[in-house]
Write a protein that holds these residues in place. Structure first.
Motif, short mmCIF file in Angstrom:
data_model
loop_
_atom_site.label_atom_id
_atom_site.label_comp_id
_atom_site.label_asym_id
_atom_site.label_seq_id
_atom_site.Cartn_x
_atom_site.Cartn_y
_atom_site.Cartn_z
N SER A 80 42.16 48.94 5.73
CA SER A 80 42.00 48.90 4.28
C SER A 80 43.02 49.84 3.66
CB SER A 80 40.60 49.36 3.86
OG SER A 80 39.62 48.46 4.30
N LEU A 81 43.68 49.35 2.62
CA LEU A 81 44.56 50.18 1.81
C LEU A 81 43.78 50.52 0.55
CD1 LEU A 81 47.92 48.24 2.15
CD2 LEU A 81 47.09 50.18 3.50
N VAL A 82 43.54 51.81 0.34
CA VAL A 82 42.65 52.27 -0.72
C VAL A 82 43.44 53.14 -1.71
CG1 VAL A 82 40.49 53.46 -1.23
CG2 VAL A 82 40.77 52.30 0.98
N LEU A 83 43.38 52.77 -2.99
CA LEU A 83 44.06 53.52 -4.04
C LEU A 83 43.01 54.18 -4.92
CD1 LEU A 83 46.65 54.22 -5.69
CD2 LEU A 83 46.27 52.07 -6.93
N PHE A 84 43.17 55.48 -5.14
CA PHE A 84 42.26 56.25 -5.98
C PHE A 84 42.91 56.51 -7.34
CE2 PHE A 84 40.88 57.03 -1.72
CZ PHE A 84 39.51 57.19 -1.80
N ASN A 85 42.08 56.55 -8.39
CA ASN A 85 42.60 56.89 -9.72
C ASN A 85 42.56 58.41 -9.91
OD1 ASN A 85 39.94 57.52 -10.37
ND2 ASN A 85 39.61 55.69 -11.59
N ASP A 86 42.92 58.87 -11.09
CA ASP A 86 42.98 60.30 -11.37
C ASP A 86 41.61 60.98 -11.39
OD1 ASP A 86 45.74 60.17 -11.55
OD2 ASP A 86 45.74 59.94 -13.73
N THR A 87 40.55 60.20 -11.55
CA THR A 87 39.20 60.78 -11.54
C THR A 87 38.59 60.78 -10.15
OG1 THR A 87 38.07 58.69 -12.05
CG2 THR A 87 38.82 60.03 -13.93
N GLY A 88 39.34 60.29 -9.14
CA GLY A 88 38.86 60.31 -7.76
C GLY A 88 38.05 59.10 -7.35
N LYS A 89 38.03 58.07 -8.20
CA LYS A 89 37.31 56.85 -7.83
C LYS A 89 38.29 55.82 -7.27
CE LYS A 89 33.23 57.10 -10.71
NZ LYS A 89 32.31 56.33 -11.56
N ILE A 90 37.76 54.91 -6.48
CA ILE A 90 38.57 53.85 -5.90
C ILE A 90 38.83 52.81 -6.98
CG2 ILE A 90 38.69 52.02 -4.17
CD1 ILE A 90 36.81 53.80 -2.42
N VAL A 91 40.12 52.52 -7.23
CA VAL A 91 40.50 51.58 -8.27
C VAL A 91 41.08 50.29 -7.68
CG1 VAL A 91 42.83 52.48 -8.68
CG2 VAL A 91 41.58 51.41 -10.54
N HIS A 92 41.52 50.35 -6.43
CA HIS A 92 42.07 49.16 -5.77
C HIS A 92 41.84 49.29 -4.28
CE1 HIS A 92 45.11 46.10 -4.67
NE2 HIS A 92 44.77 45.60 -5.84
N LEU A 93 41.35 48.23 -3.66
CA LEU A 93 41.12 48.21 -2.22
C LEU A 93 41.54 46.86 -1.69
CD1 LEU A 93 38.08 49.69 -0.38
CD2 LEU A 93 39.13 47.58 0.39
N LYS A 94 42.37 46.88 -0.65
CA LYS A 94 42.89 45.66 -0.06
C LYS A 94 42.65 45.72 1.45
CE LYS A 94 46.83 44.49 -1.90
NZ LYS A 94 48.26 44.34 -2.19
N GLU A 95 41.98 44.68 2.00
CA GLU A 95 41.66 44.64 3.43
C GLU A 95 42.58 43.68 4.18
OE1 GLU A 95 36.80 45.11 3.20
OE2 GLU A 95 37.67 43.20 3.73
N PHE A 96 42.84 44.03 5.44
CA PHE A 96 43.59 43.17 6.36
C PHE A 96 42.85 43.17 7.69
CE2 PHE A 96 46.43 45.05 3.30
CZ PHE A 96 47.18 43.97 2.87
N GLN A 97 42.86 42.03 8.39
CA GLN A 97 42.14 41.96 9.66
C GLN A 97 43.03 41.49 10.80
OE1 GLN A 97 39.05 38.94 8.81
NE2 GLN A 97 39.73 37.87 10.62
N SER A 98 42.58 41.84 12.01
CA SER A 98 43.23 41.44 13.25
C SER A 98 42.13 41.09 14.24
CB SER A 98 44.07 42.61 13.80
OG SER A 98 44.56 42.32 15.07
#
Length: 125
Positions: A97-115
């Motif tokens: 998972s690629l996880v992007l946090f905003n300035d308040t510390g919450k997750i704003v974008h999450l992208k999953e990849f599988q194998s």
């Protein structure tokens, strides 16, 4: 700061194991964009909560183990192993998972990849 972000990700994974949506609003931004590894994409905390409830009516997460975290500024890559039972079928796979946090510390974008979890070695180990 990174320890808190890792903790949030761990709590999110645990929420699936416990089928407990209570944490979702605390870790996700209201405008979260979430892309699952097999195609579905969700916009906003309302869609995340609906997906969580619908999925857990038909399935159970049996295992979701974190292998490692990789940090870069406000982003974390998480390598993991996932196993579930869904509509009576058990499946498992490795993922990131690629996880992007905003300035308040919450997750704003999450992208999953599988194998695939089971690998073949056509030329030997």
């Amino acid at each position: 700061m990174m320890a808190e972000k890792e903790k949030m990700i761990k709590l999110y994974f645990e929420s699936w194991l416990k089928k407990d949506a209570a944490i979702l609003e605390n870790i996700f931004d209201k405008d979260i964009v979430y892309s699952e590894c097999y195609g579905p994409k969700y916009h906003g905390i309302g869609q995340i909560k609906s997906w969580f409830a619908d999925w857990n009516r038909r399935g159970t997460v049996l295992q979701w183990d974190i292998k490692q975290f990789v940090h870069q500024e406000n982003k974390i890559a998480v390598e993991w192993y996932f196993q579930c039972e869904y509509d009576g079928v058990t499946d498992c796979f490795d993922g990131v998972s690629l996880v992007l946090f905003n300035d308040t510390g919450k997750i704003v974008h999450l992208k999953e990849f599988q194998s695939k979890a089971e690998h073949i070695y056509p030329y030997g180990k």
